[in-house]
Design an enzyme around this catalytic site. Structure first.
Site, PDB file in Angstrom:
ATOM      1  N   GLY A  11      36.229  51.195  33.390  1.00  0.00           N
ATOM      2  CA  GLY A  11      35.560  50.256  32.727  1.00  0.00           C
ATOM      3  C   GLY A  11      35.982  49.700  31.385  1.00  0.00           C
ATOM      4  NE  ARG A  90      32.827  47.206  48.904  1.00  0.00           N
ATOM      5  CZ  ARG A  90      32.707  47.697  49.995  1.00  0.00           C
ATOM      6  NH1 ARG A  90      33.619  48.721  50.386  1.00  0.00           N
ATOM      7  NH2 ARG A  90      32.002  47.235  50.834  1.00  0.00           N
ATOM      8  CG  HIS A 108      45.959  40.544  39.352  1.00  0.00           C
ATOM      9  ND1 HIS A 108      45.507  41.293  40.318  1.00  0.00           N
ATOM     10  CD2 HIS A 108      47.202  40.527  39.322  1.00  0.00           C
ATOM     11  CE1 HIS A 108      46.593  42.012  40.699  1.00  0.00           C
ATOM     12  NE2 HIS A 108      47.641  41.372  40.282  1.00  0.00           N
ATOM     13  CG  ASP A 144      44.599  39.613  42.763  1.00  0.00           C
ATOM     14  OD1 ASP A 144      43.216  39.492  42.414  1.00  0.00           O
ATOM     15  OD2 ASP A 144      45.217  40.401  43.310  1.00  0.00           O
TER      16      ASP A 144
HETATM   17  C1  GRF Z   1      42.700  46.675  35.056  1.00  0.00           C
HETATM   18  O1  GRF Z   1      43.895  46.978  35.111  1.00  0.00           O
HETATM   19  C2  GRF Z   1      42.330  45.361  35.805  1.00  0.00           C
HETATM   20  O2  GRF Z   1      43.443  44.440  35.553  1.00  0.00           O
HETATM   21  C3  GRF Z   1      42.245  45.660  37.282  1.00  0.00           C
HETATM   22  O3  GRF Z   1      41.839  46.906  37.193  1.00  0.00           O
HETATM   23  C4  GRF Z   1      41.861  47.487  36.126  1.00  0.00           C
HETATM   24  C5  GRF Z   1      40.424  47.909  35.609  1.00  0.00           C
HETATM   25  O4  GRF Z   1      40.468  48.722  34.385  1.00  0.00           O
HETATM   26  N1  GRF Z   1      41.518  44.489  38.081  1.00  0.00           N
HETATM   27  P1  GRF Z   1      39.286  49.068  33.731  1.00  0.00           P
HETATM   28  O5  GRF Z   1      38.492  49.910  34.673  1.00  0.00           O
HETATM   29  O6  GRF Z   1      38.494  47.672  33.048  1.00  0.00           O
HETATM   30  O7  GRF Z   1      39.762  49.969  32.516  1.00  0.00           O
END
Ligand code: GRF
Length: 199
Positions: A11, A90, A108, A144
């Site tokens: 998060g 998900r 991403h 993506d």
């Molecule tokens: C991030 O690297 C985001 O790009 C990817 O999942 C990760 C989530 O990180 N989709 P966080 O839970 O926000 O720390």
């Protein structure tokens, strides 16, 4: 600007958005946080912060559709302007995406369209690119793949492993998500084909 956050884990992107709101650099309100994972640190943080935090554990539902229906029900009540996927692990069905056209954002950890899917940072190292980064994009029915809102770059160093690169990219993710939201809030925008045009 009313924001919903969907997450499954750490998060840190959610916390970065929350922090930007708290320090006044993003004018928005987080109207709900939804996690599909009971032990997600991001969910615990949302509860600590006193936000409207919901666990919708996919294991409690017989089908993907039934799980999504509950998420959609919470979202309909919360009335967000944008739904921010922030490490939400998900896949969304076309029904979900069609319910919120151009209102769902994802981040991403690569410069899309390079390295979609899991382990984007390891893919980048393996491929040997010298520059990588992150992408904030609208979500469409392909993984993506939706129209790109913001990208930020980082160098890839010769001695990087996936973790070192991921940490460098993550710093930029936290800036990029806030930047994307603030642009959507303050600028006029439209989508032409794959392109998000700001005017
Ligand atoms: C991030 O690297 C985001 O790009 C990817 O999942 C990760 C989530 O990180 N989709 P966080 O839970 O926000 O720390």
């Amino acid at each position: 600007m009313r924001l919903a956050i969907l997450l499954s884990g750490r998060g840190s992107n959610f916390v970065a958005i929350h922090q930007a709101i708290a320090d006044g650099s993003l004018q928005a309100e987080i109207v709900c946080v939804i996690s599909n994972q009971p032990d997600a640190p991001g969910l615990a943080r949302a509860r600590q912060l006193g936000l409207s935090a919901h666990l919708v554990n996919h294991r409690d539902y017989a089908t993907r559709t039934a799980h999504e229906e509950e998420v959609l029900r919470i979202l309909a009540q919360a009335e967000p302007d944008f739904i921010c996927l922030a490490g939400y692990m998900r896949l969304l069905t076309p029904v979900f995406i069609a319910a919120w056209p151009h209102r769902i954002l994802n981040i991403h950890p690569s410069l899309l369209p390079a390295f979609p899917g899991v382990d984007a940072q390891a893919q980048a190292i393996e491929y040997g690119v010298k520059v990588s980064g992150c992408t904030v994009h609208f979500v469409d029915e392909n993984l993506d793949a939706g129209p790109i809102i913001v990208q930020r770059t980082v160098p890839v160093r010769d001695d990087d492993d996936a973790d070192a690169l991921a940490a460098r990219i993550l710093e930029q993710e936290h800036i990029a998500y806030v930047e994307a939201l603030e642009k959507l809030r303050t600028r006029k925008w439209r989508i032409e084909g794959r392109r998000v045009i700001f005017s």
